[in-house]
Design an enzyme around this catalytic site. Structure first.
Site, PDB file in Angstrom:
ATOM      1  N   LYS A  26       0.846  -1.205   0.000  1.00 31.32           N
ATOM      2  CA  LYS A  26       0.000   0.000   0.000  1.00 31.32           C
ATOM      3  C   LYS A  26       0.880   1.254   0.000  1.00 31.32           C
ATOM      4  CE  LYS A  26      -1.724   1.531   4.060  1.00 31.32           C
ATOM      5  NZ  LYS A  26      -1.409   2.930   4.387  1.00 31.32           N
ATOM      6  N   ASN A  27       1.904   1.271   0.845  1.00 33.65           N
ATOM      7  CA  ASN A  27       2.680   2.513   1.020  1.00 33.65           C
ATOM      8  C   ASN A  27       3.716   2.736  -0.070  1.00 33.65           C
ATOM      9  OD1 ASN A  27       1.099   3.017   3.168  1.00 33.65           O
ATOM     10  ND2 ASN A  27       2.626   2.545   4.737  1.00 33.65           N
ATOM     11  N   CYS A 120      -5.468   8.092   9.291  1.00 36.53           N
ATOM     12  CA  CYS A 120      -5.710   7.470  10.605  1.00 36.53           C
ATOM     13  C   CYS A 120      -5.341   8.470  11.704  1.00 36.53           C
ATOM     14  CB  CYS A 120      -4.863   6.214  10.759  1.00 36.53           C
ATOM     15  SG  CYS A 120      -5.660   4.788  10.050  1.00 36.53           S
ATOM     16  N   ARG A 125      -0.018  14.659  12.555  1.00 34.54           N
ATOM     17  CA  ARG A 125       0.283  14.461  11.116  1.00 34.54           C
ATOM     18  C   ARG A 125       0.549  15.798  10.408  1.00 34.54           C
ATOM     19  NH1 ARG A 125      -1.550   9.270   9.856  1.00 34.54           N
ATOM     20  NH2 ARG A 125       0.199   9.160   8.424  1.00 34.54           N
ATOM     21  N   ASP A 309       4.570   0.922  12.090  1.00 32.01           N
ATOM     22  CA  ASP A 309       3.359   0.265  11.578  1.00 32.01           C
ATOM     23  C   ASP A 309       3.213  -1.173  12.053  1.00 32.01           C
ATOM     24  OD1 ASP A 309       3.457   1.928   8.321  1.00 32.01           O
ATOM     25  OD2 ASP A 309       2.909   2.619  10.320  1.00 32.01           O
ATOM     26  N   ARG A 400      -8.427  -0.568   4.954  1.00 30.68           N
ATOM     27  CA  ARG A 400      -7.585   0.439   4.283  1.00 30.68           C
ATOM     28  C   ARG A 400      -6.253  -0.175   3.865  1.00 30.68           C
ATOM     29  NH1 ARG A 400      -7.905   6.168   7.300  1.00 30.68           N
ATOM     30  NH2 ARG A 400      -6.535   6.579   5.538  1.00 30.68           N
TER      31      ARG A 400
HETATM   32  C1  EPZ Z   1       4.216   7.116   6.133  1.00 32.53           C
HETATM   33  O1  EPZ Z   1       3.433   8.146   6.702  1.00 32.53           O
HETATM   34  C2  EPZ Z   1       3.309   5.896   6.090  1.00 32.53           C
HETATM   35  N1  EPZ Z   1       2.159   6.195   5.243  1.00 32.53           N
HETATM   36  C3  EPZ Z   1       2.840   5.554   7.508  1.00 32.53           C
HETATM   37  O2  EPZ Z   1       2.072   4.352   7.415  1.00 32.53           O
HETATM   38  C4  EPZ Z   1       4.073   5.278   8.368  1.00 32.53           C
HETATM   39  O3  EPZ Z   1       3.643   5.046   9.700  1.00 32.53           O
HETATM   40  C5  EPZ Z   1       5.012   6.497   8.337  1.00 32.53           C
HETATM   41  O4  EPZ Z   1       5.356   6.804   6.963  1.00 32.53           O
HETATM   42  C6  EPZ Z   1       6.303   6.247   9.110  1.00 32.53           C
HETATM   43  O5  EPZ Z   1       6.950   5.138   8.591  1.00 32.53           O
HETATM   44  C7  EPZ Z   1       2.295   6.141   3.898  1.00 32.53           C
HETATM   45  O6  EPZ Z   1       3.361   5.884   3.381  1.00 32.53           O
HETATM   46  C8  EPZ Z   1       1.058   6.426   3.104  1.00 32.53           C
HETATM   47  P1  EPZ Z   1       6.289  10.525   8.106  1.00 32.53           P
HETATM   48  P2  EPZ Z   1       3.979   9.673   6.691  1.00 32.53           P
HETATM   49  O7  EPZ Z   1       6.151  11.781   7.325  1.00 32.53           O
HETATM   50  O8  EPZ Z   1       4.680   9.953   5.421  1.00 32.53           O
HETATM   51  C9  EPZ Z   1       6.383  13.802  11.471  1.00 32.53           C
HETATM   52  C10 EPZ Z   1       0.201   2.961   7.752  1.00 32.53           C
HETATM   53  O9  EPZ Z   1      -0.241   2.442   8.793  1.00 32.53           O
HETATM   54  N2  EPZ Z   1       6.215  14.760  10.369  1.00 32.53           N
HETATM   55  O10 EPZ Z   1       7.523   9.703   7.955  1.00 32.53           O
HETATM   56  O11 EPZ Z   1       2.864  10.552   7.098  1.00 32.53           O
HETATM   57  C11 EPZ Z   1       5.108  13.014  11.714  1.00 32.53           C
HETATM   58  O12 EPZ Z   1       4.227  13.730  12.550  1.00 32.53           O
HETATM   59  C12 EPZ Z   1       0.664   4.410   7.763  1.00 32.53           C
HETATM   60  O13 EPZ Z   1       0.330   2.354   6.651  1.00 32.53           O
HETATM   61  C13 EPZ Z   1       6.333  16.122  10.637  1.00 32.53           C
HETATM   62  O14 EPZ Z   1       6.553  16.528  11.766  1.00 32.53           O
HETATM   63  O15 EPZ Z   1       5.037   9.593   7.877  1.00 32.53           O
HETATM   64  C14 EPZ Z   1       5.617  11.762  12.394  1.00 32.53           C
HETATM   65  O16 EPZ Z   1       5.835  12.023  13.759  1.00 32.53           O
HETATM   66  C15 EPZ Z   1       0.425   5.088   9.113  1.00 32.53           C
HETATM   67  N3  EPZ Z   1       6.174  17.013   9.624  1.00 32.53           N
HETATM   68  C16 EPZ Z   1       6.973  11.534  11.723  1.00 32.53           C
HETATM   69  O17 EPZ Z   1       7.333  12.790  11.118  1.00 32.53           O
HETATM   70  C17 EPZ Z   1       5.925  16.610   8.321  1.00 32.53           C
HETATM   71  O18 EPZ Z   1       5.825  17.469   7.420  1.00 32.53           O
HETATM   72  C18 EPZ Z   1       6.927  10.457  10.657  1.00 32.53           C
HETATM   73  O19 EPZ Z   1       6.051  10.894   9.659  1.00 32.53           O
HETATM   74  C19 EPZ Z   1       5.813  15.229   8.073  1.00 32.53           C
HETATM   75  C20 EPZ Z   1       5.972  14.320   9.109  1.00 32.53           C
END
Ligand code: EPZ
Length: 419
Positions: A26-27, A120, A125, A309, A400
């Site tokens: 998915k990701n 979610c 986020r 995850d 999802r």
């Molecule tokens: C991706 O989300 C995945 N989703 C998530 O999987 C996964 O948990 C996450 O990466 C971490 O591995 C998809 O790929 C669609 P991040 P993403 O930006 O890109 C902070 C699932 O269950 N952050 O790496 O949103 C954020 O708050 C989902 O399949 C900022 O502060 O994750 C978090 O604490 C859930 N500012 C950390 O970084 C930003 O602009 C990691 O977020 C972006 C992120």
């Protein structure tokens, strides 16, 4: 595709035995679908699982003017007819990955309007890293009345440093840079396998990206991209979920079409729990005969650390393991919504901030509610291991990220059905 209801009924204590083919990721697919906006030819994606998040991304592509044809095992997209650069707020508010559209729309059309994405409820986020990265490429950004207006007419290549290795921000900036003359560099990029897959997908269309999987990614600008047929990587989180399910039921399961390297952090933890795990290039065999031993500690980290995850699913395993364990969720601030539900099943868990302290014991069937995708998966695993009957509502969250999870688990011997 539409699920008739959102409730599962599980009668626990059935061992999982047999083999299962792991779905495509998915990701990986969500940013890849966004990246099809960069090309005007047909793109064919093979073996795409019928997940609601993927359906929603397709709906956004169609709402922007693109075309989709989704047969059994392949998804054909053509985005040459896209004529709208404002992502529909309702659709965008339903999935986090709607934000991935920002980079490719800017790259191709130089203008975009988005709203803050949904997804979610596992934390705030934010998208500040996405926006600051685009500003480093000279995108002008105005946030007004809940909308984010992005003007990319003077975009140019640049050096982007991410304060945190955000997966989504890395992917968005990669896509935004594809047509920028010269070379763009991303420092402190995320290293997840899904980012390598996005690089490989864009390069299969004629892009020139290198370094994905390391913390420095370089994107050489090209004039145009051409069509491609592409098969994404398999879903490491789905694979890890089935490994943990088997560890919890004491069975023996062969996973096919998966990459052990992508979940080696979990494999070591499961071996520490007493599971026997063997693997080769595209298979993983797990055998769990005894009550799992507890893993003293698990901390979620960016890849290649233990994936956030799989935190909920591993916590479910710890509730039936010998001894005490501590699980620390470093990535998201509210990713323990599955804990109160596990407590209803007799689990012994104490949470403090981002830490969960788990004392292993027995689980008993109960009526529980899924509040997010991976927390819902954890409740299913707990139901498989519990004595008696468990009903889980809120399964729309699980749909999802898992295609027909009850059918896949039933094929391994679980007593599970959707009501
Ligand atoms: C991706 O989300 C995945 N989703 C998530 O999987 C996964 O948990 C996450 O990466 C971490 O591995 C998809 O790929 C669609 P991040 P993403 O930006 O890109 C902070 C699932 O269950 N952050 O790496 O949103 C954020 O708050 C989902 O399949 C900022 O502060 O994750 C978090 O604490 C859930 N500012 C950390 O970084 C930003 O602009 C990691 O977020 C972006 C992120």
């Amino acid at each position: 595709m539409e699920t008739e209801t959102n409730k599962l009924i599980i009668n626990g204590k059935q061992k999982l035995e047999g083999k299962i083919k792991v779905d495509k990721a998915k990701n990986a697919l969500l940013p890849i679908i966004a990246a099809t906006i960069l090309c005007e030819d047909d793109i064919v994606l093979k073996n795409v699982p019928k997940l609601t998040d993927i359906k929603k991304m397709n709906e956004i592509i169609v709402a922007l003017g693109g075309k989709i044809n989704w047969t059994d095992n392949s998804l054909t997209l053509n985005t040459s007819t896209i004529n709208n650069y404002e992502i529909p707020p309702k659709l965008a508010s339903e999935i986090r990955s709607s934000i991935f559209m920002l980079g490719p729309i800017l790259a191709k059309h130089k203008y975009a309007r988005v709203v803050y994405p949904g997804g979610c409820d596992i934390g705030s986020r934010p998208i500040d890293l996405h926006l600051s990265g685009l500003k480093d490429l000279n995108v002008k950004i105005l946030e007004e009345h809940g909308f984010i207006y992005c003007d990319g007419k003077n975009m140019r290549n640049g050096l982007v440093h991410l304060d945190y290795p955000s997966v989504g921000a890395t992917e968005n900036i990669m896509m935004a840079s594809v047509f920028l003359r010269g070379e763009t560099t991303i420092f402190n990029a995320a290293k997840e396998p899904e980012i390598v897959d996005l690089q490989n997908f864009i390069n299969s269309m004629g892009g020139k990206i290198t370094g994905a999987g390391s913390s420095t990614i370089k994107i050489k600008g090209v004039k145009k991209l051409h069509g491609t047929t592409y098969t994404p990587i398999s879903d490491r989180i789905v694979a890890g979920t089935y490994l943990i399910a088997t560890a919890m039921t004491g069975g023996k399961v062969l996973l096919e079409d998966c990459n052990f390297e992508h979940i080696y952090s979990l494999i070591t933890k499961l071996r520490n729990s007493g599971c026997k795990i063997d693997y080769d290039s595209d298979k993983i065999l797990i055998e769990a005969k005894y009550k799992p031993l507890s893993c003293p500690s698990v901390e979620t980290q960016p890849y290649p650390g233990f994936p956030t995850d799989l935190q909920a699913q591993f916590l479910a395993l710890q509730t039936i393991s010998e001894g005490i364990s501590v699980i620390t969720e470093n990535m998201f601030e509210t990713r323990f919504k599955h804990v109160p539900e596990l407590l209803k099943m007799g689990a012994k868990i104490t949470t403090r901030d981002r830490m969960a302290i788990v004392r292993g014991g027995k689980l008993f069937g109960a009526n529980v509610v899924a509040h997010d995708l991976r927390g819902g998966a954890a409740l299913i695993l707990a139901g498989l291991a519990a004595k008696g009957q468990t009903t889980i509502s809120g399964i729309q969250y699980v749909d999802r990220g898992y295609e027909q999870i009850e059918i896949k688990l039933a094929s391994l011997g679980a007593d599970i059905k959707r009501e």
